[in-house]
Scaffold this motif. Structure first.
Motif, PDB file in Angstrom:
ATOM      1  N   PRO A 228       0.968  -1.245   0.212  1.00  0.00           N
ATOM      2  CA  PRO A 228      -0.102  -0.070  -0.239  1.00  0.00           C
ATOM      3  C   PRO A 228       0.664   1.228  -0.005  1.00  0.00           C
ATOM      4  O   PRO A 228       1.845   1.382   0.678  1.00  0.00           O
ATOM      5  CB  PRO A 228      -0.928   0.033   1.205  1.00  0.00           C
ATOM      6  CG  PRO A 228      -0.958  -1.774   1.835  1.00  0.00           C
ATOM      7  CD  PRO A 228       0.518  -2.156   1.233  1.00  0.00           C
ATOM      8  N   PHE A 229       0.373   2.192  -0.726  1.00  0.00           N
ATOM      9  CA  PHE A 229       1.145   3.603  -1.048  1.00  0.00           C
ATOM     10  C   PHE A 229       0.203   4.678  -0.867  1.00  0.00           C
ATOM     11  O   PHE A 229      -0.544   4.680  -1.955  1.00  0.00           O
ATOM     12  CB  PHE A 229       2.063   3.494  -2.209  1.00  0.00           C
ATOM     13  CG  PHE A 229       2.860   4.611  -2.251  1.00  0.00           C
ATOM     14  CD1 PHE A 229       4.006   4.963  -1.295  1.00  0.00           C
ATOM     15  CD2 PHE A 229       2.846   5.484  -3.329  1.00  0.00           C
ATOM     16  CE1 PHE A 229       4.974   5.990  -1.420  1.00  0.00           C
ATOM     17  CE2 PHE A 229       3.712   6.576  -3.431  1.00  0.00           C
ATOM     18  CZ  PHE A 229       4.437   6.998  -2.710  1.00  0.00           C
ATOM     19  N   SER A 230       0.346   5.725  -0.152  1.00  0.00           N
ATOM     20  CA  SER A 230      -0.579   6.751  -0.260  1.00  0.00           C
ATOM     21  C   SER A 230       0.247   7.790  -1.093  1.00  0.00           C
ATOM     22  O   SER A 230       1.350   8.300  -0.703  1.00  0.00           O
ATOM     23  CB  SER A 230      -0.739   7.359   1.015  1.00  0.00           C
ATOM     24  OG  SER A 230      -1.617   8.708   1.135  1.00  0.00           O
ATOM     25  N   THR A 231      -0.311   8.405  -2.186  1.00  0.00           N
ATOM     26  CA  THR A 231       0.162   9.658  -2.726  1.00  0.00           C
ATOM     27  C   THR A 231      -0.416  10.848  -2.345  1.00  0.00           C
ATOM     28  O   THR A 231       0.004  11.961  -2.873  1.00  0.00           O
ATOM     29  CB  THR A 231      -0.129   9.418  -4.321  1.00  0.00           C
ATOM     30  OG1 THR A 231      -1.578   9.514  -4.557  1.00  0.00           O
ATOM     31  CG2 THR A 231       0.548   8.032  -4.794  1.00  0.00           C
TER      32      THR A 231
ATOM     33  N   GLY B 196       9.399 -12.328  -3.915  1.00  0.00           N
ATOM     34  CA  GLY B 196       8.045 -11.924  -4.027  1.00  0.00           C
ATOM     35  C   GLY B 196       7.805 -11.103  -5.187  1.00  0.00           C
ATOM     36  O   GLY B 196       8.597 -10.807  -5.918  1.00  0.00           O
ATOM     37  N   GLU B 197       6.340 -11.226  -5.402  1.00  0.00           N
ATOM     38  CA  GLU B 197       5.760 -10.501  -6.724  1.00  0.00           C
ATOM     39  C   GLU B 197       5.237  -9.279  -6.169  1.00  0.00           C
ATOM     40  O   GLU B 197       3.935  -9.420  -6.010  1.00  0.00           O
ATOM     41  CB  GLU B 197       5.006 -11.373  -7.581  1.00  0.00           C
ATOM     42  CG  GLU B 197       5.637 -12.716  -8.019  1.00  0.00           C
ATOM     43  CD  GLU B 197       4.541 -13.694  -8.658  1.00  0.00           C
ATOM     44  OE1 GLU B 197       3.516 -13.289  -8.766  1.00  0.00           O
ATOM     45  OE2 GLU B 197       5.369 -14.779  -9.008  1.00  0.00           O
ATOM     46  N   PRO B 198       5.684  -8.090  -6.066  1.00  0.00           N
ATOM     47  CA  PRO B 198       5.077  -6.841  -5.459  1.00  0.00           C
ATOM     48  C   PRO B 198       4.055  -6.265  -6.545  1.00  0.00           C
ATOM     49  O   PRO B 198       4.382  -6.335  -7.697  1.00  0.00           O
ATOM     50  CB  PRO B 198       6.401  -5.755  -5.430  1.00  0.00           C
ATOM     51  CG  PRO B 198       7.538  -6.541  -6.474  1.00  0.00           C
ATOM     52  CD  PRO B 198       7.370  -7.882  -6.500  1.00  0.00           C
ATOM     53  N   ARG B 199       3.145  -5.762  -5.850  1.00  0.00           N
ATOM     54  CA  ARG B 199       1.911  -4.878  -6.703  1.00  0.00           C
ATOM     55  C   ARG B 199       1.664  -3.905  -5.507  1.00  0.00           C
ATOM     56  O   ARG B 199       1.430  -3.882  -4.520  1.00  0.00           O
ATOM     57  CB  ARG B 199       0.826  -5.954  -6.760  1.00  0.00           C
ATOM     58  CG  ARG B 199      -0.460  -5.079  -7.226  1.00  0.00           C
ATOM     59  CD  ARG B 199      -1.550  -5.878  -7.698  1.00  0.00           C
ATOM     60  NE  ARG B 199      -1.291  -6.872  -8.591  1.00  0.00           N
ATOM     61  CZ  ARG B 199      -1.599  -6.515  -9.980  1.00  0.00           C
ATOM     62  NH1 ARG B 199      -1.928  -5.524 -10.217  1.00  0.00           N
ATOM     63  NH2 ARG B 199      -1.483  -7.490 -10.737  1.00  0.00           N
TER      64      ARG B 199
ATOM     65  N   VAL C  28       0.933   6.080  -9.892  1.00  0.00           N
ATOM     66  CA  VAL C  28       2.288   5.936  -9.558  1.00  0.00           C
ATOM     67  C   VAL C  28       3.368   5.198 -10.507  1.00  0.00           C
ATOM     68  O   VAL C  28       2.664   4.143 -10.869  1.00  0.00           O
ATOM     69  CB  VAL C  28       2.719   5.498  -7.899  1.00  0.00           C
ATOM     70  CG1 VAL C  28       2.248   4.300  -7.923  1.00  0.00           C
ATOM     71  CG2 VAL C  28       3.952   5.905  -7.740  1.00  0.00           C
ATOM     72  N   ASP C  29       4.293   5.853 -10.814  1.00  0.00           N
ATOM     73  CA  ASP C  29       5.170   5.227 -11.924  1.00  0.00           C
ATOM     74  C   ASP C  29       6.197   4.476 -11.359  1.00  0.00           C
ATOM     75  O   ASP C  29       7.162   4.963 -10.907  1.00  0.00           O
ATOM     76  CB  ASP C  29       5.662   6.431 -12.624  1.00  0.00           C
ATOM     77  CG  ASP C  29       6.636   6.042 -13.857  1.00  0.00           C
ATOM     78  OD1 ASP C  29       6.612   4.704 -14.251  1.00  0.00           O
ATOM     79  OD2 ASP C  29       7.670   6.699 -14.364  1.00  0.00           O
ATOM     80  N   VAL C  30       6.154   3.232 -11.257  1.00  0.00           N
ATOM     81  CA  VAL C  30       6.844   2.122 -10.822  1.00  0.00           C
ATOM     82  C   VAL C  30       7.097   0.996 -11.795  1.00  0.00           C
ATOM     83  O   VAL C  30       6.085   1.011 -12.700  1.00  0.00           O
ATOM     84  CB  VAL C  30       6.645   1.621  -9.206  1.00  0.00           C
ATOM     85  CG1 VAL C  30       6.553   2.826  -8.224  1.00  0.00           C
ATOM     86  CG2 VAL C  30       5.064   1.159  -9.245  1.00  0.00           C
ATOM     87  N   ASP C  31       8.113   0.186 -11.536  1.00  0.00           N
ATOM     88  CA  ASP C  31       8.321  -1.068 -12.515  1.00  0.00           C
ATOM     89  C   ASP C  31       7.421  -2.068 -12.278  1.00  0.00           C
ATOM     90  O   ASP C  31       7.123  -2.817 -13.042  1.00  0.00           O
ATOM     91  CB  ASP C  31       9.845  -1.536 -12.402  1.00  0.00           C
ATOM     92  CG  ASP C  31      10.785  -0.514 -12.955  1.00  0.00           C
ATOM     93  OD1 ASP C  31      10.450   0.209 -13.968  1.00  0.00           O
ATOM     94  OD2 ASP C  31      11.613  -0.786 -12.589  1.00  0.00           O
ATOM     95  N   SER C  32       6.591  -2.144 -10.794  1.00  0.00           N
ATOM     96  CA  SER C  32       5.804  -3.138 -10.606  1.00  0.00           C
ATOM     97  C   SER C  32       4.445  -2.726 -11.167  1.00  0.00           C
ATOM     98  O   SER C  32       4.097  -1.558 -11.228  1.00  0.00           O
ATOM     99  CB  SER C  32       5.702  -3.300  -8.989  1.00  0.00           C
ATOM    100  OG  SER C  32       7.198  -3.600  -8.620  1.00  0.00           O
TER     101      SER C  32
ATOM    102  N   VAL D  48       0.522  -1.675 -10.685  1.00  0.00           N
ATOM    103  CA  VAL D  48      -0.203  -0.973  -9.736  1.00  0.00           C
ATOM    104  C   VAL D  48      -1.889  -0.934  -9.855  1.00  0.00           C
ATOM    105  O   VAL D  48      -2.080  -1.159 -10.873  1.00  0.00           O
ATOM    106  CB  VAL D  48       0.311   0.439 -10.077  1.00  0.00           C
ATOM    107  CG1 VAL D  48      -0.540   1.555  -9.142  1.00  0.00           C
ATOM    108  CG2 VAL D  48       1.871   0.812 -10.041  1.00  0.00           C
ATOM    109  N   THR D  49      -2.156  -1.082  -8.812  1.00  0.00           N
ATOM    110  CA  THR D  49      -3.559  -1.026  -8.524  1.00  0.00           C
ATOM    111  C   THR D  49      -4.167   0.304  -7.882  1.00  0.00           C
ATOM    112  O   THR D  49      -3.554   0.551  -6.879  1.00  0.00           O
ATOM    113  CB  THR D  49      -4.149  -2.154  -7.858  1.00  0.00           C
ATOM    114  OG1 THR D  49      -4.165  -3.538  -8.409  1.00  0.00           O
ATOM    115  CG2 THR D  49      -5.845  -2.002  -7.666  1.00  0.00           C
ATOM    116  N   VAL D  50      -4.869   0.991  -8.581  1.00  0.00           N
ATOM    117  CA  VAL D  50      -5.432   2.393  -7.891  1.00  0.00           C
ATOM    118  C   VAL D  50      -6.872   2.018  -7.016  1.00  0.00           C
ATOM    119  O   VAL D  50      -7.745   1.572  -7.711  1.00  0.00           O
ATOM    120  CB  VAL D  50      -5.659   3.601  -8.950  1.00  0.00           C
ATOM    121  CG1 VAL D  50      -5.996   4.911  -8.305  1.00  0.00           C
ATOM    122  CG2 VAL D  50      -4.209   3.818  -9.565  1.00  0.00           C
TER     123      VAL D  50
END
Length: 215
Positions: free
Chosen positions: A6-9, A45-48, A55-59, A61-63
């Motif tokens: 989880p990540f808060s923008t 692990g397989e990060p999501r 958010v711009d990451v290589d993994s 992303v679910t918003v």
């Protein structure tokens, strides 16, 4: 193993506002996120990323801009519930917070192994929070309010899920307060620690207790 991060923008790390500007908090939060994603991947692990906005990451992303508890429960339902409905084996899924700047592949591997042996394995944070967990019980749900570690232990008991606690300094240290920055400078070696040093932070022990101060 899928690992939800989880990540808060939206106003990230607001409790660091006394020492970092809004732009700096966003940059520091992103550095910690990148460190966590690297550690998860290195542990197999397989990060999501489960983010409140794009958010711009290589993994992947679910918003989901709902509160943390609702968003994580929806993600658990989508994964654990779907496996259960298909009637096959339920594969464990992990949730690891994005501000665990001290996390290492070895610490995460301990958590993942515990999650393979128990229906629910939790790495508690200081103050009774839940910094990371692995669950394979399809009825397990989270509640991140208050002392969530105790709540999650009780939830596991109510659904007859086996429960294991993973005692880990690295996974138990989430970075929320200015005092936590010293832990990053002492123990971390990734982007977050480098960002703090480039921003002028250093360790200071003149008052008897080691603290992070900005030069």
């Amino acid at each position: 193993m899928e690992v939800i991060v989880p990540f808060s923008t939206d106003r990230p790390k607001s409790r660091l506002s006394d020492v970092l500007s809004a732009d700096e908090r966003a940059a520091f939060a992103r550095a910690m996120l990148d460190d966590v994603l690297d550690a998860v991947a290195a542990a197999g692990g397989e990060p999501r990323v489960l983010a409140t906005d794009a958010v711009d990451v290589d993994s992947p992303v679910t918003v989901d801009d709902r509160p943390l508890t609702d968003a994580v429960n929806a993600a658990l339902d989508a994964r654990l519930g779907a496996d259960s409905e298909r009637g096959g084996a339920v594969e464990p899924v992990a949730v690891v917070m994005a501000d665990l700047a001290l996390a290492t592949p070895a610490a995460l591997d301990r958590l993942f192994e515990a999650g393979r042996d128990a229906d629910v394995a939790v790495a508690p944070g200081r103050g009774g929070g839940t910094n990371a967990f692995v669950a394979s019980h399809p009825e397990f749900q989270v509640d991140y309010h208050g002392a969530s570690y105790l709540d999650h232990r009780e939830i596991a008991s109510e659904i007859d899920a086996t429960f294991r606690t993973v005692d880990s300094h690295r996974l138990g240290t989430d970075v929320d307060e200015p005092a936590d920055l010293a832990e990053v400078l002492i123990h971390a070696e990734g982007r977050a620690a480098a960002w703090l040093r480039e921003a002028g932070f250093a360790l200071d022990a003149e008052e008897g207790r080691v603290a992070a101060v900005r030069e």
